[in-house]
Write an enzyme that holds these catalytic residues in place. Structure first.
Site, short mmCIF file in Angstrom:
data_model
loop_
_atom_site.label_atom_id
_atom_site.label_comp_id
_atom_site.label_asym_id
_atom_site.label_seq_id
_atom_site.Cartn_x
_atom_site.Cartn_y
_atom_site.Cartn_z
N LYS A 173 20.29 79.59 44.36
CA LYS A 173 19.23 79.04 43.50
C LYS A 173 19.85 78.91 42.12
CE LYS A 173 16.32 79.55 40.74
NZ LYS A 173 16.45 78.80 39.46
N GLU B 122 24.79 90.85 36.85
CA GLU B 122 25.65 90.52 35.70
C GLU B 122 24.72 89.97 34.62
OE1 GLU B 122 28.73 88.00 37.32
OE2 GLU B 122 29.75 89.72 38.18
N CYS C 163 28.37 84.66 28.05
CA CYS C 163 27.93 86.06 28.10
C CYS C 163 28.93 86.99 27.44
CB CYS C 163 27.68 86.48 29.54
SG CYS C 163 29.15 86.26 30.57
N GLU D 198 20.34 89.67 21.83
CA GLU D 198 21.24 88.58 22.21
C GLU D 198 20.63 87.24 21.81
OE1 GLU D 198 21.49 87.51 26.40
OE2 GLU D 198 23.67 87.42 26.24
P1 NAD Z 1 17.74 83.66 33.19
O1 NAD Z 1 17.63 85.10 33.53
O2 NAD Z 1 16.64 83.01 32.48
O3 NAD Z 1 17.95 82.80 34.53
C1 NAD Z 1 19.00 83.06 35.43
C2 NAD Z 1 18.58 82.59 36.81
O4 NAD Z 1 17.47 83.38 37.24
C3 NAD Z 1 18.12 81.13 36.84
O5 NAD Z 1 18.53 80.54 38.05
C4 NAD Z 1 16.61 81.28 36.79
O6 NAD Z 1 15.94 80.18 37.35
C5 NAD Z 1 16.41 82.54 37.64
N1 NAD Z 1 15.15 83.25 37.39
C6 NAD Z 1 14.43 83.29 36.25
N2 NAD Z 1 13.31 84.05 36.43
C7 NAD Z 1 13.36 84.51 37.71
C8 NAD Z 1 12.52 85.35 38.49
N3 NAD Z 1 11.38 85.85 38.00
N4 NAD Z 1 12.89 85.62 39.76
C9 NAD Z 1 14.04 85.13 40.27
N5 NAD Z 1 14.87 84.31 39.59
C10 NAD Z 1 14.54 84.01 38.32
O7 NAD Z 1 19.13 83.50 32.42
P2 NAD Z 1 19.71 82.17 31.78
O8 NAD Z 1 18.91 81.88 30.56
O9 NAD Z 1 19.87 81.14 32.83
O10 NAD Z 1 21.18 82.64 31.37
C11 NAD Z 1 21.50 83.22 30.14
C12 NAD Z 1 21.64 84.72 30.29
O11 NAD Z 1 22.61 85.00 31.30
C13 NAD Z 1 22.14 85.42 29.05
O12 NAD Z 1 21.43 86.60 28.87
C14 NAD Z 1 23.60 85.73 29.37
O13 NAD Z 1 24.15 86.81 28.66
C15 NAD Z 1 23.51 86.01 30.83
N6 NAD Z 1 24.81 85.85 31.48
C16 NAD Z 1 25.47 86.95 31.90
C17 NAD Z 1 26.72 86.83 32.50
C18 NAD Z 1 27.48 88.02 32.98
O14 NAD Z 1 28.46 87.85 33.69
N7 NAD Z 1 27.10 89.24 32.62
C19 NAD Z 1 27.27 85.56 32.67
C20 NAD Z 1 26.56 84.45 32.21
C21 NAD Z 1 25.32 84.60 31.62
#
Ligand code: NAD
Length: 486
Positions: free
Chosen positions: A179, A254, A288, A390
């Protein structure tokens, strides 16, 4: 022409049963680029069934060598379709070709080769033991696929981070349901074309497009999913972890970061400036592992601030295919609103603005894109919002420090612990400080140097578990002990 981005389930590209779509925009121009199928229960159920069936079929009994060969074929076909991936990824994210060409797309393909090699060279443990009746027994461990893995991925490095999970999952013999983020759906579906072309059996790689609160929610609650690997915000990670509690299913998280850079006064200044420019502004700060807190030893504070400002002022903002662009827009209008609210909050809380802080003047087609200025602040205390939370934009706060002990405490004073950088030419100091920083990765005199065999993951609110190299095998396989009495 507006494209349609579909689900890829059981080897077929399909729309949603209910016929729902949502809009996907080019972040650089705010133009509609595609209509994306919105998955609900029907699509998630179909994907889970396909993934379960594939485990019982040809894929489940495929020899390791054949699986490895197929992984190499996937990588080769991705290389052949490099330009298609490049175009799709840069249109969805707005990031410049110059970044995606060197990082996102090649790493996407490399993830299949690296984990194929990892699986091929994985060793099993064996222990010989004496039995109470004077005989001998032999124990050996064996890895088997975990089953159906849900991969829920974010938008900042969409192809790279998705294949970072799909690669090891398939190498270990699992099936996956991906997804992707709703704002960067395209390369995940494009990978379906690759899977189909190279003959990956149907049901092994499935994609359900959709929004997190709808599709992601349904997928993570589905009891046919054996484990979930998630990259995204810490608050979403908490929801996924709760979903995994039901059915006692494994989870790899992550999550977010608020990464510090520590610049000692014995650093190589050019190195520190160049690497910190990258770690703060690369991918418009949407990394990230990027730096948002910079701590500079007092003797070189003014010089460092002035040099980083100079670098920021020279960054060229532009559309993805313009080879002179250093920085694209933010990924969505919602994310731009969030970043701008932090820009405002920083000033409200008394920051001194060194550069940026607003929306740049863009012209022509670009004037409606989701642009923000590279931004640097000083003067805030450690409890200020942009020092604690963040932002995930092209910005940082720079604070002075005096002693090693003080800066270690400042760096560790965060609910996150993903990555950090240290700049010093004193090797003893580098080792000493690195060992005391609470983060999953510490770079010394560099940033984003990634060897895919190394453990990757965060401490504290930045995640649970480590992926990378053989560490990924811990998550993507079940380890079974077999004891044979001789
Ligand atoms: P997000 O948590 O909003 O979304 C990530 C994924 O989760 C998307 O596919 C989204 O549709 C899905 N999602 C959202 N709500 C959900 C729910 N209730 N149930 C299941 N799935 C759900 O994150 P984002 O805005 O897409 O990404 C940015 C964040 O990701 C930042 O906090 C960044 O630091 C983090 N990030 C971490 C790493 C790492 O390796 N630690 C790498 C990249 C990004």
């Amino acid at each position: 022409m507006i494209k349609t981005v579909q689900h890829y389930i059981n080897g077929q590209f399909i729309n949603s049963q209910c016929g729902e779509f949502f809009d996907n925009y080019n972040p650089a121009t705010n133009e509609l680029i595609s209509k994306v199928a919105l998955g609900r229960e029907f699509e998630v159920n179909a994907a889970v069934k396909a993934a379960q069936d594939a485990l019982k079929g040809e894929w489940g009994s495929m020899k390791l060598n054949d699986r490895i060969a197929l992984m190499y074929e996937i990588a080769s076909e991705m290389d052949r379709r490099f330009d298609d991936f490049l175009e799709a990824e840069t249109l969805d994210t707005g990031k410049p070709y110059s970044i995606a060409r060197h990082i996102d797309i090649p790493r996407g393909a490399a993830n299949f080769k690296v984990f194929a090699d990892t699986m091929k060279s994985a060793a099993d443990e064996a222990y010989r033991m004496d039995t109470p009746d004077g005989k001998i027994a032999m124990n050996y461990s064996m890895r088997q696929a975990k089953g159906v893995i849900a991969v829920i991925s974010p938008w900042n490095l969409p192809l790279l981070l998705m294949t970072w999970k799909v690669g090891p999952a398939l190498a270990c013999g699992n099936t996956v349901i991906v997804k992707p983020s709703q704002v960067t759906p395209t390369t995940t579906s494009l990978l379906g074309e690759v899977m189909s072309k190279v003959g990956v059996p149907k049901g092994v790689y499935n994609v359900v497009q959709g929004k997190g609160s709808i599709t992601g929610n349904i997928l993570s609650a589905h009891q046919g999913v054996n484990a979930i690997t998630f990259t995204g915000e810490t608050s979403t990670g908490e929801l996924i972890m709760k979903a995994c509690a039901l059915g006692v299913r494994d989870v790899s998280l992550e999550l977010g970061g608020k990464n510090p850079a520590i610049i000692f006064d014995d650093c190589d200044m050019d190195k520190a400036i160049n690497e910190t420019t990258r770690s703060v502004f690369a991918n418009s700060g949407q990394v990230c592992l990027g730096t948002e807190r910079v701590y500079v030893q007092r003797a070189i504070f003014d010089e460092f601030v002035s040099k980083l400002k100079d670098k920021a002022s020279k960054l060229v903002l532009g559309i993805q295919h313009d080879e002179s662009s250093d920085m694209g827009p933010l990924v969505s209008s919602a994310h731009r609103d969030k970043v701008l609210s932090y820009y405002k909050k920083a000033l409200d809380e008394g920051a001194k603005l060194i550069i940026g802080g607003g929306v740049p003047t863009m012209t022509g087609k670009l004037k409606d894109g989701y642009w923000v200025e590279p931004t640097i602040w000083t003067g805030l205390n450690e409890n200020a919002t942009v020092v604690k939370e963040e932002v995930f934009g092209p910005c940082c706060h720079i604070a002075p420090f005096d002693t090693e002990e003080e800066v270690i405490e400042m760096a560790n004073n965060s609910p996150y612990g993903l990555a950090s950088t240290i700049f010093t030419e004193n090797l003893d100091k580098a080792h000493r400080v690195a060992s005391k920083i609470d983060s999953g990765i510490v770079w010394v005199n560099s940033w984003f140097l990634r060897d895919l065999r190394t453990p990757f993951g965060g401490m504290k609110g930045s995640g649970i578990g480590r992926e990378g190299g053989h560490h990924s095998l811990e998550f993507y396989t079940e380890l079974k002990n077999i004891c044979i009495k001789m």
